[in-house]
Enzyme design. Structure first.
Site, PDB file in Angstrom:
ATOM      1  CB  ILE A  76      -0.962  -0.007   1.206  1.00  0.00           C
ATOM      2  CG1 ILE A  76      -1.796  -1.290   1.221  1.00  0.00           C
ATOM      3  CG2 ILE A  76      -1.883   1.215   1.167  1.00  0.00           C
ATOM      4  CD1 ILE A  76      -2.579  -1.529   2.508  1.00  0.00           C
ATOM      5  CG  PHE A 113       1.800   2.888   4.761  1.00  0.00           C
ATOM      6  CD1 PHE A 113       0.522   2.541   4.373  1.00  0.00           C
ATOM      7  CD2 PHE A 113       2.333   4.077   4.284  1.00  0.00           C
ATOM      8  CE1 PHE A 113      -0.222   3.361   3.533  1.00  0.00           C
ATOM      9  CE2 PHE A 113       1.608   4.903   3.444  1.00  0.00           C
ATOM     10  CZ  PHE A 113       0.323   4.545   3.068  1.00  0.00           C
ATOM     11  CB  SER A 155      -6.988  -3.167   9.868  1.00  0.00           C
ATOM     12  OG  SER A 155      -7.645  -4.289   9.333  1.00  0.00           O
ATOM     13  CE1 TYR A 173      -2.070  -6.139  11.010  1.00  0.00           C
ATOM     14  CE2 TYR A 173      -4.379  -6.709  10.655  1.00  0.00           C
ATOM     15  CZ  TYR A 173      -3.271  -5.920  10.359  1.00  0.00           C
ATOM     16  OH  TYR A 173      -3.383  -4.921   9.430  1.00  0.00           O
ATOM     17  CE  LYS A 192      -2.279  -2.471  11.524  1.00  0.00           C
ATOM     18  NZ  LYS A 192      -1.239  -1.539  11.072  1.00  0.00           N
ATOM     19  CG  PHE A 202     -13.523  -2.161   4.719  1.00  0.00           C
ATOM     20  CD1 PHE A 202     -13.348  -0.932   5.371  1.00  0.00           C
ATOM     21  CD2 PHE A 202     -14.449  -3.046   5.233  1.00  0.00           C
ATOM     22  CE1 PHE A 202     -14.095  -0.593   6.507  1.00  0.00           C
ATOM     23  CE2 PHE A 202     -15.202  -2.714   6.357  1.00  0.00           C
ATOM     24  CZ  PHE A 202     -15.028  -1.496   6.993  1.00  0.00           C
ATOM     25  CG  ASN A 237      -4.542 -11.268   2.403  1.00  0.00           C
ATOM     26  OD1 ASN A 237      -3.439 -10.766   2.596  1.00  0.00           O
ATOM     27  ND2 ASN A 237      -5.441 -11.384   3.359  1.00  0.00           N
ATOM     28  CB  SER A 257      -8.306 -23.701  -0.749  1.00  0.00           C
ATOM     29  OG  SER A 257      -7.323 -24.631  -1.129  1.00  0.00           O
ATOM     30  CG  PHE A 286     -10.473 -20.865   3.159  1.00  0.00           C
ATOM     31  CD1 PHE A 286      -9.944 -22.128   2.914  1.00  0.00           C
ATOM     32  CD2 PHE A 286      -9.603 -19.790   3.170  1.00  0.00           C
ATOM     33  CE1 PHE A 286      -8.579 -22.309   2.681  1.00  0.00           C
ATOM     34  CE2 PHE A 286      -8.242 -19.951   2.955  1.00  0.00           C
ATOM     35  CZ  PHE A 286      -7.730 -21.215   2.698  1.00  0.00           C
ATOM     36  N   GLY A 346     -11.842 -18.262  12.334  1.00  0.00           N
ATOM     37  CA  GLY A 346     -11.686 -16.833  12.607  1.00  0.00           C
ATOM     38  C   GLY A 346     -12.319 -15.919  11.580  1.00  0.00           C
ATOM     39  CG  ASP A 347     -12.142 -16.239   7.233  1.00  0.00           C
ATOM     40  OD1 ASP A 347     -11.261 -15.469   7.653  1.00  0.00           O
ATOM     41  OD2 ASP A 347     -12.040 -16.905   6.190  1.00  0.00           O
TER      42      ASP A 347
HETATM   43  P1  NAD Z   1       3.444  -4.575   3.506  1.00  0.00           P
HETATM   44  O1  NAD Z   1       4.010  -5.638   4.353  1.00  0.00           O
HETATM   45  O2  NAD Z   1       3.483  -4.738   2.023  1.00  0.00           O
HETATM   46  O3  NAD Z   1       4.114  -3.168   3.858  1.00  0.00           O
HETATM   47  C1  NAD Z   1       4.621  -2.867   5.126  1.00  0.00           C
HETATM   48  C2  NAD Z   1       5.995  -2.247   4.926  1.00  0.00           C
HETATM   49  O4  NAD Z   1       6.528  -1.895   6.217  1.00  0.00           O
HETATM   50  C3  NAD Z   1       6.994  -3.203   4.294  1.00  0.00           C
HETATM   51  O5  NAD Z   1       7.703  -2.533   3.269  1.00  0.00           O
HETATM   52  C4  NAD Z   1       7.917  -3.600   5.440  1.00  0.00           C
HETATM   53  O6  NAD Z   1       9.212  -3.886   4.985  1.00  0.00           O
HETATM   54  C5  NAD Z   1       7.858  -2.365   6.296  1.00  0.00           C
HETATM   55  N1  NAD Z   1       8.109  -2.584   7.734  1.00  0.00           N
HETATM   56  C6  NAD Z   1       7.571  -3.513   8.551  1.00  0.00           C
HETATM   57  N2  NAD Z   1       8.015  -3.364   9.810  1.00  0.00           N
HETATM   58  C7  NAD Z   1       8.842  -2.299   9.795  1.00  0.00           C
HETATM   59  C8  NAD Z   1       9.603  -1.633  10.785  1.00  0.00           C
HETATM   60  N3  NAD Z   1       9.608  -2.055  12.060  1.00  0.00           N
HETATM   61  N4  NAD Z   1      10.347  -0.569  10.432  1.00  0.00           N
HETATM   62  C9  NAD Z   1      10.369  -0.126   9.144  1.00  0.00           C
HETATM   63  N5  NAD Z   1       9.675  -0.722   8.164  1.00  0.00           N
HETATM   64  C10 NAD Z   1       8.917  -1.800   8.481  1.00  0.00           C
HETATM   65  O7  NAD Z   1       1.931  -4.342   3.988  1.00  0.00           O
HETATM   66  P2  NAD Z   1       0.775  -3.482   3.333  1.00  0.00           P
HETATM   67  O8  NAD Z   1      -0.264  -4.411   2.813  1.00  0.00           O
HETATM   68  O9  NAD Z   1       1.354  -2.463   2.433  1.00  0.00           O
HETATM   69  O10 NAD Z   1       0.181  -2.805   4.643  1.00  0.00           O
HETATM   70  C11 NAD Z   1       0.603  -1.540   5.075  1.00  0.00           C
HETATM   71  C12 NAD Z   1      -0.080  -1.221   6.385  1.00  0.00           C
HETATM   72  O11 NAD Z   1      -1.492  -1.278   6.211  1.00  0.00           O
HETATM   73  C13 NAD Z   1       0.263  -2.191   7.523  1.00  0.00           C
HETATM   74  O12 NAD Z   1       0.343  -1.463   8.721  1.00  0.00           O
HETATM   75  C14 NAD Z   1      -0.954  -3.112   7.539  1.00  0.00           C
HETATM   76  O13 NAD Z   1      -1.154  -3.667   8.818  1.00  0.00           O
HETATM   77  C15 NAD Z   1      -2.065  -2.163   7.159  1.00  0.00           C
HETATM   78  N6  NAD Z   1      -3.228  -2.825   6.551  1.00  0.00           N
HETATM   79  C16 NAD Z   1      -3.063  -3.613   5.457  1.00  0.00           C
HETATM   80  C17 NAD Z   1      -4.181  -4.238   4.880  1.00  0.00           C
HETATM   81  C18 NAD Z   1      -4.043  -5.144   3.683  1.00  0.00           C
HETATM   82  O14 NAD Z   1      -4.991  -5.856   3.375  1.00  0.00           O
HETATM   83  N7  NAD Z   1      -2.911  -5.145   2.981  1.00  0.00           N
HETATM   84  C19 NAD Z   1      -5.441  -4.025   5.423  1.00  0.00           C
HETATM   85  C20 NAD Z   1      -5.573  -3.204   6.537  1.00  0.00           C
HETATM   86  C21 NAD Z   1      -4.446  -2.602   7.091  1.00  0.00           C
HETATM   87  C1  WQD Z   2     -11.183 -12.781   1.919  1.00  0.00           C
HETATM   88  C2  WQD Z   2     -12.214 -13.884   1.727  1.00  0.00           C
HETATM   89  C3  WQD Z   2     -11.747 -15.877   2.991  1.00  0.00           C
HETATM   90  C4  WQD Z   2      -8.058 -16.935   0.918  1.00  0.00           C
HETATM   91  C5  WQD Z   2      -7.469 -10.170   5.918  1.00  0.00           C
HETATM   92  C6  WQD Z   2      -7.109  -9.768   7.307  1.00  0.00           C
HETATM   93  C7  WQD Z   2      -7.436  -8.331   7.550  1.00  0.00           C
HETATM   94  C8  WQD Z   2      -6.888  -7.419   6.463  1.00  0.00           C
HETATM   95  C9  WQD Z   2      -7.120  -7.942   5.085  1.00  0.00           C
HETATM   96  C10 WQD Z   2      -4.932  -6.331   7.247  1.00  0.00           C
HETATM   97  C11 WQD Z   2     -12.612 -14.600   3.025  1.00  0.00           C
HETATM   98  C12 WQD Z   2     -11.666 -16.148   1.520  1.00  0.00           C
HETATM   99  C13 WQD Z   2      -9.215 -16.312   1.345  1.00  0.00           C
HETATM  100  C14 WQD Z   2      -8.151 -18.161   0.204  1.00  0.00           C
HETATM  101  C15 WQD Z   2     -10.538 -18.042   0.398  1.00  0.00           C
HETATM  102  N1  WQD Z   2      -5.490  -7.250   6.566  1.00  0.00           N
HETATM  103  N2  WQD Z   2     -10.440 -16.858   1.086  1.00  0.00           N
HETATM  104  N3  WQD Z   2      -9.406 -18.670  -0.020  1.00  0.00           N
HETATM  105  O1  WQD Z   2      -9.759 -12.337   5.796  1.00  0.00           O
HETATM  106  O2  WQD Z   2     -11.106 -10.396   4.870  1.00  0.00           O
HETATM  107  O3  WQD Z   2      -8.863  -9.991   5.743  1.00  0.00           O
HETATM  108  O4  WQD Z   2      -6.782  -9.323   5.004  1.00  0.00           O
HETATM  109  O5  WQD Z   2      -5.418  -5.571   8.017  1.00  0.00           O
HETATM  110  O6  WQD Z   2      -6.933  -8.013   8.795  1.00  0.00           O
HETATM  111  O7  WQD Z   2      -7.828 -10.568   8.219  1.00  0.00           O
HETATM  112  O8  WQD Z   2      -9.089 -11.198   3.613  1.00  0.00           O
HETATM  113  O9  WQD Z   2      -8.253 -11.996   1.441  1.00  0.00           O
HETATM  114  O10 WQD Z   2      -7.732 -13.353   3.518  1.00  0.00           O
HETATM  115  O11 WQD Z   2     -10.068 -13.306   2.641  1.00  0.00           O
HETATM  116  O12 WQD Z   2     -11.659 -18.552   0.167  1.00  0.00           O
HETATM  117  O13 WQD Z   2      -7.142 -18.765  -0.187  1.00  0.00           O
HETATM  118  O14 WQD Z   2     -11.639 -14.891   0.884  1.00  0.00           O
HETATM  119  O15 WQD Z   2     -12.331 -16.962   3.671  1.00  0.00           O
HETATM  120  O16 WQD Z   2     -13.964 -14.915   2.909  1.00  0.00           O
HETATM  121  P1  WQD Z   2      -9.777 -11.073   5.072  1.00  0.00           P
HETATM  122  P2  WQD Z   2      -8.676 -12.484   2.776  1.00  0.00           P
END
Ligand code: NAD
Ligand code: WQD
Length: 349
Positions: free
Chosen positions: A14, A87, A131, A155, A159, A184, A205, A222, A224, A301-302
């Site tokens: 992101i 981030f 999140s 996790y 947050k 989301f 994911n 798969s 789920f 957990g889902d």
């Molecule tokens: P990501 O793992 O791709 O990016 C996180 C980045 O932070 C990475 O480049 C990693 O190297 C760096 N990092 C981790 N720990 C660090 C530290 N201690 N010091 C410096 N750098 C560090 O993840 P993302 O998907 O880009 O997510 C970014 C943020 O958004 C995270 O905080 C994540 O929890 C949050 N988030 C992500 C999602 C999602 O679905 N991807 C959803 C909700 C929230």
């Molecule tokens: C989406 C849907 C699964 C994988 C997670 C974290 C959440 C956030 C985003 C950071 C669900 C189904 C998944 C697979 C499947 N991250 N699924 N087969 O669970 O909504 O959220 O990522 O903050 O904290 O919990 O996302 O992409 O894992 O799942 O059927 O191989 O897809 O059961 O219904 P989720 P997801």
């Protein structure tokens, strides 16, 4: 003169997309990343994509001395950091259950160290990657920001804890502003196909799993569970395009600079739910690639379904998601098909 912002985790999935939007909007972003889940190659690609140089430091947000030096350097250059977009952190739910201390250390302790360095540098504004996971089991849908916070895993608790820390941090100084963005499900990639999601090992994911099946790296997906109380029995989520999400950060930084100080939370989602089977079908139609799948048991957990009420982000930030599920599939596929091994194929700089 361009406003300097610090982007922690700016090489991540992101963060790198946000970096592109901040550069395009005329900011001077400074990236700090320890590359524990990314690579400096990402930053080189962002430079090629935008035509702007990227200032970056390899470092850990738990290293207060390093952060102090980054803030001081920007000040000495006459472009002090005005706002931090945070981030950096760990994000795998299952791993957080197995190794909770790593998550509390990185996500919570790391955020506290960052705030200390901000205090020292007199930086008063932060935008935080929260999140939708903070809500836990939905009591009602769509989730609004006033839904109680009851995260169901370590996790998610990290947050919610950081959101609480930020509320106290703001309450202790009337000039401070924190904007918690509750994402989301971000999917897809920048439309250029140059940057995208590059998970290490088996994707946790759904979307990166789908693209890896489509490109032939994995035999089948798969699914789920197909016995949820949803339209087709599969889980429903609010998927949003990562570039729309990235733009939400530009809007949040603008908001933080104009609003009266305080602590705020906004959902960033589309407001629409899509089931697993709907996402598979849309991907197949949008890309012409088959995604073989089998139905397995539910994943522990889902939740059955969740989606956002994004009204507050629309009204206060002036943000809304504009890209469709088809766009997310097409752009995600462009990235995956042009980079079958993600960033792994790039030479390290
Ligand atoms: P990501 O793992 O791709 O990016 C996180 C980045 O932070 C990475 O480049 C990693 O190297 C760096 N990092 C981790 N720990 C660090 C530290 N201690 N010091 C410096 N750098 C560090 O993840 P993302 O998907 O880009 O997510 C970014 C943020 O958004 C995270 O905080 C994540 O929890 C949050 N988030 C992500 C999602 C999602 O679905 N991807 C959803 C909700 C929230
Ligand atoms: C989406 C849907 C699964 C994988 C997670 C974290 C959440 C956030 C985003 C950071 C669900 C189904 C998944 C697979 C499947 N991250 N699924 N087969 O669970 O909504 O959220 O990522 O903050 O904290 O919990 O996302 O992409 O894992 O799942 O059927 O191989 O897809 O059961 O219904 P989720 P997801």
């Amino acid at each position: 003169m361009a406003t300097s912002i610090l982007i922690t985790g700016g090489a991540g999935y992101i963060g790198s997309h946000a970096l592109v939007e901040f550069l395009a909007a005329g900011y001077r972003p400074i990236v700090v990343d320890n590359f524990c889940n990314s690579s400096p190659d990402v930053l080189r690609r962002v430079e090629a994509l935008t035509g702007f140089p990227v200032v970056w430091h390899r470092g850990d947000v738990r290293d207060e001395g390093m952060l102090n030096a980054v803030f001081s350097q920007a000040r000495q250059e006459g472009m002090p950091i005005d706002c931090v977009v945070h981030f950096a952190g760990l994000k795998a739910v299952g791993e957080s259950v197995a190794q909770p201390l790593d998550y509390y250390d990185n996500n919570v302790h790391g955020s506290v160290v960052l705030l200390r360095a901000m205090d020292r540098a007199q930086v008063k504004r932060i935008v935080f990657s929260s999140s939708a996971t903070v809500y836990g089991e939905p009591l009602s849908l769509p989730y609004t920001e006033s839904h109680p916070l009851a995260p169901a895993n370590p996790y998610g608790r990290t947050k919610a804890m950081v959101e609480a820390v930020l509320a106290d941090w703001c309450a202790s100084d009337a000039a401070r502003t924190a904007v918690n963005l509750r994402y989301f499900n971000p999917i897809g990639a920048h439309p250029s196909g140059k940057i995208g999601e590059s998970p290490r090992g088996t994707p946790n994911n759904l979307f990166p799993y789908i693209t890896q099946v489509a490109v032939g790296k994995r035999a089948k997906l798969s699914v789920f569970g197909n016995d949820y109380p949803t339209s087709d029995g599969t889980g429903v989520r609010d998927y949003l395009h990562v570039s729309d999400l990235a733009m939400g950060h530009v809007k949040a930084v603008e908001y933080a600079s104009r609003v009266a100080p305080g602590c705020f939370a906004f959902n960033l989602g589309t407001g629409r739910g899509t089931s697993v089977l709907e996402l598979i079908r849309t991907f197949e139609t949008a890309t012409g690639r088959p995604v073989p799948y089998e139905i397995l048991a539910r994943r522990p957990g889902d939740v059955a379904q969740m989606w956002a009420d994004p009204t507050a982000a629309h009204e206060k930030l002036g943000w809304w998601a504009s890209r469709s599920i088809e766009d997310m599939c097409r752009d995600g596929w462009r990235w995956q098909s042009q980079n079958p091994d993600g960033y792994a194929e790039c030479p390290t700089i």
